[in-house]
Motif scaffolding. Structure first.
Motif, PDB file in Angstrom:
ATOM      1  N   LYS A  79       0.875  -1.215  -0.088  1.00  0.00           N
ATOM      2  CA  LYS A  79      -0.005   0.065   0.088  1.00  0.00           C
ATOM      3  C   LYS A  79       1.011   1.350  -0.080  1.00  0.00           C
ATOM      4  N   SER A  80       2.126   1.286  -0.340  1.00  0.00           N
ATOM      5  CA  SER A  80       3.114   2.258  -0.239  1.00  0.00           C
ATOM      6  C   SER A  80       3.974   2.298  -1.426  1.00  0.00           C
ATOM      7  N   VAL A  81       4.438   3.327  -1.835  1.00  0.00           N
ATOM      8  CA  VAL A  81       5.520   3.637  -2.856  1.00  0.00           C
ATOM      9  C   VAL A  81       6.534   4.592  -2.355  1.00  0.00           C
ATOM     10  N   VAL A  82       7.814   4.335  -2.478  1.00  0.00           N
ATOM     11  CA  VAL A  82       9.167   4.869  -1.937  1.00  0.00           C
ATOM     12  C   VAL A  82       9.762   5.300  -3.052  1.00  0.00           C
ATOM     13  N   TYR A  83       9.986   6.632  -3.451  1.00  0.00           N
ATOM     14  CA  TYR A  83      10.903   7.222  -4.367  1.00  0.00           C
ATOM     15  C   TYR A  83      12.019   7.629  -3.855  1.00  0.00           C
ATOM     16  N   GLU A  84      13.113   7.022  -4.279  1.00  0.00           N
ATOM     17  CA  GLU A  84      14.614   7.406  -3.907  1.00  0.00           C
ATOM     18  C   GLU A  84      15.278   8.324  -5.180  1.00  0.00           C
ATOM     19  N   LEU A  85      15.502   9.590  -4.558  1.00  0.00           N
ATOM     20  CA  LEU A  85      15.995  10.674  -5.565  1.00  0.00           C
ATOM     21  C   LEU A  85      17.538  10.736  -5.495  1.00  0.00           C
ATOM     22  N   ARG A  86      18.125  10.524  -6.481  1.00  0.00           N
ATOM     23  CA  ARG A  86      19.424  10.760  -6.637  1.00  0.00           C
ATOM     24  C   ARG A  86      19.915  11.886  -7.637  1.00  0.00           C
ATOM     25  N   CYS A  87      20.576  12.893  -7.428  1.00  0.00           N
ATOM     26  CA  CYS A  87      20.934  13.648  -8.047  1.00  0.00           C
ATOM     27  C   CYS A  87      22.645  14.116  -8.164  1.00  0.00           C
ATOM     28  N   HIS A  88      22.972  15.223  -8.798  1.00  0.00           N
ATOM     29  CA  HIS A  88      24.223  15.919  -8.877  1.00  0.00           C
ATOM     30  C   HIS A  88      24.513  16.261  -7.290  1.00  0.00           C
ATOM     31  N   THR A  89      25.679  16.214  -6.761  1.00  0.00           N
ATOM     32  CA  THR A  89      25.918  16.508  -5.464  1.00  0.00           C
ATOM     33  C   THR A  89      25.876  18.000  -5.357  1.00  0.00           C
ATOM     34  N   LYS A  90      26.131  18.993  -6.488  1.00  0.00           N
ATOM     35  CA  LYS A  90      25.883  20.170  -6.298  1.00  0.00           C
ATOM     36  C   LYS A  90      24.203  20.891  -6.351  1.00  0.00           C
ATOM     37  N   ASP A  91      23.552  19.799  -6.786  1.00  0.00           N
ATOM     38  CA  ASP A  91      22.179  20.112  -6.762  1.00  0.00           C
ATOM     39  C   ASP A  91      21.241  19.726  -5.553  1.00  0.00           C
ATOM     40  N   ILE A  92      21.925  18.927  -4.744  1.00  0.00           N
ATOM     41  CA  ILE A  92      21.126  18.396  -3.388  1.00  0.00           C
ATOM     42  C   ILE A  92      20.397  19.461  -2.588  1.00  0.00           C
ATOM     43  N   LEU A 141       2.723  17.309  -2.054  1.00  0.00           N
ATOM     44  CA  LEU A 141       2.037  16.770  -3.465  1.00  0.00           C
ATOM     45  C   LEU A 141       1.789  15.370  -3.597  1.00  0.00           C
ATOM     46  N   LEU A 142       2.896  14.494  -3.370  1.00  0.00           N
ATOM     47  CA  LEU A 142       2.792  12.899  -3.596  1.00  0.00           C
ATOM     48  C   LEU A 142       2.044  12.456  -2.695  1.00  0.00           C
ATOM     49  N   GLY A 143       1.979  12.916  -1.323  1.00  0.00           N
ATOM     50  CA  GLY A 143       0.963  12.252  -0.412  1.00  0.00           C
ATOM     51  C   GLY A 143      -0.479  12.475  -0.928  1.00  0.00           C
ATOM     52  N   ALA A 144      -0.636  13.683  -1.299  1.00  0.00           N
ATOM     53  CA  ALA A 144      -2.089  14.053  -1.634  1.00  0.00           C
ATOM     54  C   ALA A 144      -2.642  13.170  -2.936  1.00  0.00           C
ATOM     55  N   ALA A 170       2.669   7.577  -0.451  1.00  0.00           N
ATOM     56  CA  ALA A 170       3.951   7.817  -1.132  1.00  0.00           C
ATOM     57  C   ALA A 170       4.919   8.365  -0.267  1.00  0.00           C
ATOM     58  N   MET A 171       6.173   8.087  -0.214  1.00  0.00           N
ATOM     59  CA  MET A 171       7.263   8.761   0.354  1.00  0.00           C
ATOM     60  C   MET A 171       8.518   9.326  -0.658  1.00  0.00           C
ATOM     61  N   LEU A 172       9.079  10.188  -0.470  1.00  0.00           N
ATOM     62  CA  LEU A 172       9.954  10.776  -1.232  1.00  0.00           C
ATOM     63  C   LEU A 172      11.342  11.118  -0.446  1.00  0.00           C
ATOM     64  N   GLU A 173      12.384  10.296  -0.630  1.00  0.00           N
ATOM     65  CA  GLU A 173      13.666  10.322   0.091  1.00  0.00           C
ATOM     66  C   GLU A 173      14.843  10.851  -1.091  1.00  0.00           C
ATOM     67  N   VAL A 174      15.628  11.681  -0.297  1.00  0.00           N
ATOM     68  CA  VAL A 174      16.671  12.329  -1.127  1.00  0.00           C
ATOM     69  C   VAL A 174      17.785  11.358  -0.697  1.00  0.00           C
ATOM     70  N   VAL A 175      18.746  10.919  -1.466  1.00  0.00           N
ATOM     71  CA  VAL A 175      19.843  10.026  -1.552  1.00  0.00           C
ATOM     72  C   VAL A 175      21.003  10.592  -1.899  1.00  0.00           C
ATOM     73  N   GLU A 176      21.972  10.770  -1.107  1.00  0.00           N
ATOM     74  CA  GLU A 176      23.320  11.363  -1.413  1.00  0.00           C
ATOM     75  C   GLU A 176      24.459  10.392  -2.413  1.00  0.00           C
TER      76      GLU A 176
END
Length: 76
Positions: A28-41, A58-61, A70-76
């Motif tokens: 019943k859940s979705v996790v989004y792991e976000l990876r991007c350039h280190t200067k853009d974190i 927004l994702l939760g709504a 829905a969960m959004l995680e920023v991963v370094e």
């Protein structure tokens, strides 16, 4: 929802090619792991976490309309 997250993040960052989103689905859940350039974190997180907080809201709504979480995680 993955497309929405990618579109929001690529609009914010200086290096849109480095944006990678991994979707991990559960029952019943979705996790989004976000990876991007280190200067853009910093741009993705925003001052005091307001930008990433708005994206999470927004994702939760959207997920709540479908009866999911829905969960959004920023991963370094």
């Amino acid at each position: 929802m993955k497309k929405l997250v990618k579109q929001m993040v690529t609009a914010l960052v200086d290096h849109p090619r480095h944006v990678k989103i991994t979707e991990i689905k559960g029952d019943k859940s979705v996790v989004y792991e976000l990876r991007c350039h280190t200067k853009d974190i910093g741009k993705v997180i925003g001052r005091s976490g307001k930008t990433v907080g708005a994206m999470r809201t927004l994702l939760g709504a959207i997920a709540a309309r479908e009866g999911r979480r829905a969960m959004l995680e920023v991963v370094e």
